[in-house]
Structure formats: C-alpha cells, structure tokens
Enzyme design. Structure first.
Site, mmCIF file in Angstrom:
data_model
loop_
_atom_site.group_PDB
_atom_site.id
_atom_site.type_symbol
_atom_site.label_atom_id
_atom_site.label_comp_id
_atom_site.label_asym_id
_atom_site.label_seq_id
_atom_site.Cartn_x
_atom_site.Cartn_y
_atom_site.Cartn_z
ATOM 1 N N PHE A 180 0.823 -1.213 0.000
ATOM 2 C CA PHE A 180 0.000 0.000 0.000
ATOM 3 C C PHE A 180 0.853 1.258 0.000
ATOM 4 O O PHE A 180 0.405 2.305 -0.477
ATOM 5 C CB PHE A 180 -0.983 -0.023 1.166
ATOM 6 C CG PHE A 180 -2.005 -1.125 1.044
ATOM 7 C CD1 PHE A 180 -2.610 -1.386 -0.175
ATOM 8 C CD2 PHE A 180 -2.344 -1.915 2.125
ATOM 9 C CE1 PHE A 180 -3.549 -2.405 -0.316
ATOM 10 C CE2 PHE A 180 -3.279 -2.936 2.009
ATOM 11 C CZ PHE A 180 -3.880 -3.183 0.783
ATOM 12 N N ASP A 181 2.067 1.200 0.521
ATOM 13 C CA ASP A 181 3.002 2.310 0.327
ATOM 14 C C ASP A 181 3.264 2.515 -1.160
ATOM 15 O O ASP A 181 3.286 3.647 -1.661
ATOM 16 C CB ASP A 181 4.326 2.030 1.049
ATOM 17 C CG ASP A 181 4.356 2.568 2.468
ATOM 18 O OD1 ASP A 181 3.670 3.568 2.737
ATOM 19 O OD2 ASP A 181 5.060 1.985 3.305
ATOM 20 N N VAL A 182 3.503 1.421 -1.861
ATOM 21 C CA VAL A 182 3.772 1.517 -3.298
ATOM 22 C C VAL A 182 2.539 2.037 -4.036
ATOM 23 O O VAL A 182 2.637 2.926 -4.889
ATOM 24 C CB VAL A 182 4.218 0.149 -3.861
ATOM 25 C CG1 VAL A 182 4.346 0.211 -5.378
ATOM 26 C CG2 VAL A 182 5.542 -0.280 -3.236
#
Length: 393
Positions: A180-182
């Site tokens: 989810f960071d990506v």
C-alpha cells in the site's frame, strides 16, 4: 544549481517529459520517495529535504550495498539531498524559499504537522499559487484519521488485506512487500500529473491528498468490490482464486506450476495438452462457473496428469499452446526471467545498479542521471542557490 560533479541542473534535466519541473520532496520512508523517484526518472529536478539524521530508511538494514541500506537506495535515485533542521531560523527560511520556488511540493508528515513551520498547503500556496502540493498520510486528514500512524503493515491489517493472505486454516499474513506504500506512491504520482495538467489549463495549483487506507480500498479492487457491491465478505483461500479455476499452483513431477486458465478456451487447451480433452466437455467443468464450483473434484484430475512430467516441460508446452502459466521463482530468478524476455530490469544510475523505471516512452525515455544521494550531499550548493536570485539556478 550544480551537483557534486559540477554539471548544471538545467542541463542534466533537459531529458524527459517532466524536464524543467522542480520538486520539493519533504517525504521519507517509501510512498513519497517512490513517487518522487518516478518523477525524477522522467526528468523533474527533485530536491530531497531530510532532517539532520537523514531519511529513516537509511538505517533499515540489512541488506546493504557499500554500507548503505538497499531499502533507501531502491527509491531515491536521481535526487539531490539537503539536510535542513526546521527548528533553526536559517534552515526554515531555506525550506520556505524552496517551497516558494517549487512546481511540486510533496510531504508525508502527519496531517497538519507542517503548519507550525509555515509549510502547510495554505501557507505555501499563498506565496506560490501555482504549486501542486501533495500530502500522503496513513488514514487521511479527517478528525479521526489524522492522529493515526500511517505504516503500511498497519494498513494491511486494518484494510482487510491480511485477512485474505495465507492458508485458509492458518494465520493471516502480510504481503511480501509494502504494497500500500507503493500503491499510494503511484496514486500520488497520478494525482500530481493530473493536477499539473489542470495547472496548464488554468494556471492554478491545488492540494492533492492521498492516504494509504484509501489506496488500499481502491487497490483491493474485486475484494472490496465483493463487499461494497455484492455484500460478500471475502476470506482467506491460500493460493486459490474466489472466481476462477484453475488459477493457482498445481503439483508437477518436480514441484508446482502456476496455471491460470482464465476462460473456457484456455481450459480446453489445457485439457488437450495434458491428454484429458474430455474434461472440457464434462458438464461439471465446461464453464468457468462450473469449474469454480467443482474445483475440489477437478483439482485431483489435473494433478494426476501434471504429476507425470517436470514443471518446466509443462511450462514450455502450455505457453506454446496459449495457456498462461509460470514457475514460482525466487527474486533472482524473477530478475533473470525479466532480462530473458527483454525487459532489461537492471540499469546503471551514476555507477550504481538499480531497477529500471517500468514506463517506456517512444520519444522521452526515463533517465538515470545520478545515484541516491548521501545525507546533505548537495546541501551547500542548494543553500547557495536558495540564497541567490531564482534566475541563477
């Protein structure tokens, strides 16, 4: 502005579709730095602003390359670094001046955390109305969300992703990457580019807000859709797919092969290749809906045939017949395969091997001008430039 090798910034960034844009990067860890690296690859001039101790990921090790965290190295190429202590008058003034000059300002402080430094959107936009100001948070800027810490693993848990990952009878697992960071980094990049087009049409900047949880809700696609649209709560199925079969690893003579027969024609080809064409005409398996409902009956029939030969033999034959499949590789094998099919996954960035930007352009390709910077590597020249007239850049 010149870098440590003395080349002029405007010269080194004349290549790429975002050439000429200045990015003030006040982000750290992963989502923001990933977004700004993508912008830098496409020609933008990115100034990475770090605290005196540097980006947290500099200390996230092992693994390392020449004593530097590969986590940090993976998302910070093509940038210049300046270390600024925002609690000091001189450094705060430099940060505010950088924000005044920037085309794009990106940050991932807790919502409202930059207001005390005069670096919040309203203050920056008052001095720089054309700025595209991107904020990345964990849970948004609402009253309940803004106080929550935004770490990817927490969002994997809260979003429901972990409830879908792992064995049906085992414990929930996180994904093997900060997914989810990506995603948030990609969504930030999309939002920034859309805002730039709006600015091109109107002359006005705007505030772009992205949260990890909102990215998760969107990025879970059919799984969140199953609940929001269909009222169904998805559950852990290991490597099985809720809507397709076969779409999972199946055992061969020497290991497992992923087989993804996504439609009835592909299944018919699979049945023919493994020597069981009658399966495609069996009313239990002739349609995907039937195969999915009767997967426990079909799986052993496929395994019986597949287990007679090595996985790579099946891989070559099935691919030739148009049946999607693939071996379960390690990362090194995955990189080798990407190279084998011509994707050239590794490129050189100023003497350091790095992973290629995935976007290809026919006219304005990404460039890999410099390796990730050391803390404050370009601090002296950036401070000098900020103290000069803007035209001197």
């Amino acid at each position: 502005m010149t870098d440590s090798r003395g080349d002029d910034a405007r010269v080194t960034t004349t290549q790429g579709p975002l050439a000429g844009l200045l990015v003030a990067d006040f982000s750290r860890i992963l989502a923001g730095p990933y977004a700004t690296m993508l912008l830098a690859d496409l020609g933008a001039e990115v100034v990475k602003v770090e605290g005196p101790g540097g980006d947290d990921t500099r200390t996230w090790l092992p693994p390392v390359r020449d004593g530097v965290s590969t986590y940090y190295l993976s998302v910070n190429r093509n940038k210049r670094s300046v270390a600024l202590d925002l609690k000091t008058e001189a450094d705060l003034g430099a940060a505010q001046e950088l924000a005044r000059r920037a085309d794009i300002f990106i940050e991932n402080f807790r919502p409202g955390g930059l207001a005390r430094f005069g670096l919040d959107y309203d203050t920056v936009a008052a001095a720089n109305p054309r700025v595209i100001y991107a904020s990345i948070s964990g849970f948004g800027s609402g009253p309940k969300g803004k106080a929550l810490p935004g770490y990817d693993l927490i969002v994997q848990a809260i979003s429901g992703l972990m409830s879908l990952t792992g064995s049906p009878d085992g414990e929930p697992y996180r994904a093997g990457v900060a997914v989810f960071d990506v995603m948030a980094g990609l969504h930030a990049t999309i939002g920034i580019l859309a805002a730039l087009n709006h600015r091109h049409e109107t002359g006005r900047g705007q505030h772009v807000e992205i949260s990890l949880l909102a990215s998760a809700m969107s990025g879970l696609v059919n799984q969140t859709g199953a609940y929001v649209t269909g009222g169904v709560i998805p559950f852990r199925m290991g490597n099985s797919h809720p809507s397709l079969f076969p779409y999972e690893p199946l055992p061969c003579a020497d290991g497992e092969l992923i087989i993804t027969a996504g439609n009835d024609l592909q299944f018919r080809k699979l049945a023919q290749i493994i020597g069981a064409p009658e399966l495609a005409d069996d009313p239990r398996f002739s349609r995907n809906e039937d195969r999915t409902a009767n997967r426990d009956e079909l799986r052993p029939l496929l395994t019986e045939r597949l287990s007679t030969r090595p996985k790579m033999d099946w891989f070559r034959e099935l691919i030739a017949a148009g049946v999607p499949c693939g071996p379960i590789n390690t990362i090194d094998q995955g990189v080798a395969f990407a190279d084998e099919v011509g994707l050239e996954p590794a490129v050189d960035a100023g003497g350091m091997p790095t992973v290629r930007n995935p976007i290809r352009f026919s006219e304005t390709p990404p460039s890999y001008r410099r390796p990730p910077p050391a803390v404050d590597e370009h601090g002296e020249e950036i401070r000098r430039w900020l103290a000069e007239d803007e035209e001197c850049m």
